[in-house]
Design an enzyme around this catalytic site. Structure first.
Site, PDB file in Angstrom:
ATOM      1  N   GLY A  55     -15.046  16.515   2.872  1.00 20.18           N
ATOM      2  CA  GLY A  55     -15.019  17.469   3.977  1.00 20.18           C
ATOM      3  C   GLY A  55     -15.458  16.770   5.247  1.00 20.18           C
ATOM      4  N   CYS A  82     -16.929  12.077  -2.103  1.00 18.40           N
ATOM      5  CA  CYS A  82     -17.253  11.910  -0.689  1.00 18.40           C
ATOM      6  C   CYS A  82     -18.268  12.970  -0.240  1.00 18.40           C
ATOM      7  CB  CYS A  82     -15.977  11.912   0.143  1.00 18.40           C
ATOM      8  SG  CYS A  82     -16.224  11.135   1.750  1.00 18.40           S
ATOM      9  N   TYR A  83     -17.864  13.941   0.579  1.00 19.05           N
ATOM     10  CA  TYR A  83     -18.847  14.961   0.996  1.00 19.05           C
ATOM     11  C   TYR A  83     -19.483  15.615  -0.232  1.00 19.05           C
ATOM     12  CZ  TYR A  83     -20.963  19.066   3.152  1.00 19.05           C
ATOM     13  OH  TYR A  83     -21.860  20.016   3.551  1.00 19.05           O
ATOM     14  N   HIS A 169     -12.348   7.783  -2.833  1.00 13.34           N
ATOM     15  CA  HIS A 169     -11.420   8.851  -3.223  1.00 13.34           C
ATOM     16  C   HIS A 169     -10.537   8.414  -4.395  1.00 13.34           C
ATOM     17  CE1 HIS A 169     -12.172  11.627   0.117  1.00 13.34           C
ATOM     18  NE2 HIS A 169     -12.534  10.533   0.748  1.00 13.34           N
ATOM     19  N   GLU A 171      -8.471  10.205  -5.947  1.00 15.20           N
ATOM     20  CA  GLU A 171      -7.208  10.959  -5.973  1.00 15.20           C
ATOM     21  C   GLU A 171      -6.097  10.293  -5.181  1.00 15.20           C
ATOM     22  OE1 GLU A 171      -9.966  11.709  -4.487  1.00 15.20           O
ATOM     23  OE2 GLU A 171      -9.699  12.718  -2.562  1.00 15.20           O
ATOM     24  N   SER A 223      17.390  33.718  -2.502  1.00 19.29           N
ATOM     25  CA  SER A 223      17.785  33.083  -1.244  1.00 19.29           C
ATOM     26  C   SER A 223      18.631  31.844  -1.489  1.00 19.29           C
ATOM     27  CB  SER A 223      16.528  32.668  -0.478  1.00 19.29           C
ATOM     28  OG  SER A 223      15.897  31.602  -1.167  1.00 19.29           O
ATOM     29  N   GLY A 224      18.720  31.430  -2.753  1.00 17.58           N
ATOM     30  CA  GLY A 224      19.366  30.149  -3.040  1.00 17.58           C
ATOM     31  C   GLY A 224      18.324  29.061  -3.153  1.00 17.58           C
ATOM     32  N   GLY A 225      17.117  29.317  -2.673  1.00 20.59           N
ATOM     33  CA  GLY A 225      16.041  28.328  -2.734  1.00 20.59           C
ATOM     34  C   GLY A 225      15.417  28.258  -4.133  1.00 20.59           C
ATOM     35  N   VAL A 226      14.659  27.186  -4.349  1.00 23.48           N
ATOM     36  CA  VAL A 226      14.100  26.932  -5.682  1.00 23.48           C
ATOM     37  C   VAL A 226      13.118  28.035  -6.106  1.00 23.48           C
ATOM     38  CG1 VAL A 226      12.816  25.271  -7.074  1.00 23.48           C
ATOM     39  CG2 VAL A 226      14.270  24.462  -5.235  1.00 23.48           C
ATOM     40  N   ASP A 227      12.227  28.438  -5.210  1.00 25.74           N
ATOM     41  CA  ASP A 227      11.170  29.371  -5.613  1.00 25.74           C
ATOM     42  C   ASP A 227      11.732  30.739  -6.013  1.00 25.74           C
ATOM     43  OD1 ASP A 227       9.621  27.263  -4.863  1.00 25.74           O
ATOM     44  OD2 ASP A 227       9.005  28.128  -2.944  1.00 25.74           O
ATOM     45  N   SER A 228      12.649  31.268  -5.198  1.00 29.86           N
ATOM     46  CA  SER A 228      13.161  32.597  -5.542  1.00 29.86           C
ATOM     47  C   SER A 228      14.021  32.515  -6.799  1.00 29.86           C
ATOM     48  CB  SER A 228      13.928  33.215  -4.370  1.00 29.86           C
ATOM     49  OG  SER A 228      15.150  32.562  -4.148  1.00 29.86           O
ATOM     50  N   LYS A 367       4.835  22.925  -5.949  1.00 26.45           N
ATOM     51  CA  LYS A 367       6.299  22.819  -5.876  1.00 26.45           C
ATOM     52  C   LYS A 367       6.892  21.961  -7.008  1.00 26.45           C
ATOM     53  CE  LYS A 367       9.817  23.887  -3.209  1.00 26.45           C
ATOM     54  NZ  LYS A 367       9.998  25.176  -2.535  1.00 26.45           N
TER      55      LYS A 367
END
Ligand code: XMP
Length: 511
Positions: A55, A82-83, A169, A171, A223-228, A367
């Protein structure tokens, strides 16, 4: 859900989501909570480890962020990064000081590889530092298990209490074996069962929705998008024909897109889809509008209105499916960032739509996990690997007023760009690529004739998550072929330019 998990307390560090994703890559479920979330709101028997993130603050400041103090009596292993490490040292009686100069970038660390945290690591490892403060005095019961020349306490450990602090870090990719260090914490210290995968998630989620939605009518917006797409398919697997999907064609889609996605939805995927042709309504609503935010709002609001009208026509709808994903959940929780663009996701609707409930089957997923789940559910690759497309569609790729003629130009030029990128074998290397219509007229010459016509800009970027992006280095010959075709094949265009701006300071979309 019953997965064992790691809880991540977010102190405002830039890598919080990355930590959560890394834990999940280790097949362990992770959840992010704000630093000040009371223990009672997130602690349960399934929590097998806690990570305190980095942070921007100094732990010795009066206003410094402190988490619920009862975490120190949970008997759950804690890793401070870290923090998070500073907080651990400070709260438990050690000393943290602000160094004369910060340390940013790579550093050579000596690791105590006999310690379970560093098992299998090389004793001399490159680590990634990004800090101004450091631990000067370690608390009682702790020992130093890694150091660098600038930072004697680069890692501290209290094995009895299972508390660990890392100044660097693990990660980020720059830390050699960083992922393995996190895995050591997860597997060796937290002793957690690595059972988080998309197949079990799909099974659990389908089962629980089947129970919850017995006899209910559900609606979703595609919508054609991946999520929907993925969220609708998941619900369909649970309740079959009780789900009705709406696909609103707002006329702001790419060339042939509505036909193509609709045929996949109805064909291979067997979804029950109602097509709403609203092209004229959107065009009318956008008449004379040039302001980017106004365009975004008009498209977003009209979409909701149409959705409500259609839902009312169907009648008796109990639940609405939303394609919300985890970054949306986390980001709306902190809400610190300034609004650069009011995002509109055609698959997502506001909560004030009147239904018994909202289903958000992807709200725990990142995602890349949504894509993996999609593959797991057998959704065709062409639907899963689509490039991101903004909810307001081509309206924000036409600078100035949106007209039918301009839509045609941007659609045709975009189709040419896509064909040429595919032909050059670059489609998979580029995160996102599209054309932008500029209402700027310039003089040119075609044959022996003077022309005075519009400009098309090409935008192509490489990115990992759309938060930052670099202009793609498309080979010059490919650019020349694209430009040649656009000018020859599209009447009202006589100039093509290439956008070399990175994000920041630019954004990916032009509006
Ligand atoms: P910017 O232009 O902000 O875009 O750099 C970042 C990413 O988000 C996409 N984008 C949107 N996606 N609704 C969406 O679902 C929107 O309103 C929207 N606006 C931008 C953009 O294409 C890029 O991938």
């Amino acid at each position: 859900m019953n997965f064992e998990k790691i809880v991540i307390l977010d102190f405002g560090g830039q890598y919080t989501q990355l930590i959560a994703r890394r834990v999940r890559e280790a097949k362990v479920y992770s959840e992010i909570y704000p630093w000040d979330a009371p223990l009672a709101t997130w602690m349960s028997g399934n929590v097998k480890g806690i990570i305190l993130t980095g942070g921007p603050h100094t732990v010795t400041d009066e206003q410094a962020r402190q988490c619920d103090r009862s975490i120190w009596s949970t008997h759950v292993p804690i890793l401070g990064i870290c923090y998070g490490a500073h907080l651990m040292a400070h709260v438990l009686g050690g000393k943290v000081r602000t160094a004369d100069s910060g340390e940013y970038g790579e550093a050579a660390a000596s690791l105590d590889v006999s310690h379970p945290l560093f098992e299998g690591r090389s004793p001399q490892s490159r680590v990634w530092m990004s800090h101004h403060d450091e631990i000067e005095g370690i608390p009682e019961g702790f020992k130093i298990v890694a150091s660098t020349s600038n930072c004697p306490a680069a890692a501290i450990a209290n094995d009895e209490s299972q508390w660990y602090g890392l100044q660097f870090h693990p990660e980020v990719g720059h830390t050699e074996g960083g992922f393995e260090i996190l895995q050591n914490f997860i597997y060796n210290i937290c002793n957690i069962i690595a059972d988080w995968d998309m197949a079990s998630l799909a099974e659990l989620s389908i089962e629980s929705m089947r129970e919850k939605l017995e006899g209910k009518k559900v609606i979703s917006a595609l919508s054609g998008g991946v999520d929907s797409t993925v969220s609708s398919v998941l619900v369909q697997k649970a309740i079959g024909s009780q789900l009705t999907c709406l696909f609103v064609d707002h006329g702001l889609l790419r060339k042939n897109e509505a036909e193509e996605v609709l045929s996949v939805y109805r064909g291979e995927m067997g979804l029950k889809v109602i097509l709403v042709d609203a092209r004229r309504r959107f065009l009318d609503a956008l008449e004379d509008v040039t302001d980017p935010e106004e365009k975004r709002k008009i498209v977003g609001n009209l979409f909701i209105r149409i959705f409500e009208e259609e839902a009312a026509k169907l009648g008796g709808i109990d639940f609405l499916v939303q394609g919300t994903i985890y970054p949306d959940v986390v980001e709306s929780g902190s809400g610190q960032a300034q609004v650069i663009k009011s995002h509109h996701n055609v698959g997502g609707l506001p909560d004030d739509v009147q239904f018994e409930g909202i289903l958000e089957p992807l709200r725990l997923l990142f995602k890349d996990e949504v894509r993996e789940l999609g593959r797991e559910l057998g959704i065709p690759a062409e639907m899963i690997e689509r490039q991101p497309f903004p909810g307001p569609g081509l309206s924000i790729r036409i600078m100035g007023e949106v007209t039918e003629a301009r839509l045609r130009i941007v659609r045709e030029s975009d189709a040419i760009l896509r064909e040429e990128i595919a032909k050059a074998g670059l489609a998979r290397d580029i995160w996102q690529y599209f054309t932008v219509f500029l209402p700027v007229k310039t003089v040119g010459v075609k044959g022996d004739e003077r022309t005075y016509a519009n400009t098309i800009a090409i935008r192509a970027v490489s990115s990992a998550d759309a938060m930052t992006a670099e202009a793609s280095e498309i080979p010059y010959a490919v650019l020349r072929a694209i430009s040649g075709r656009i000018i020859n094949e599209i009447d009202r265009v006589n100039r093509v330019v290439y956008d070399v701006t990175s994000k920041p300071p630019g954004t990916i979309e032009w509006e």
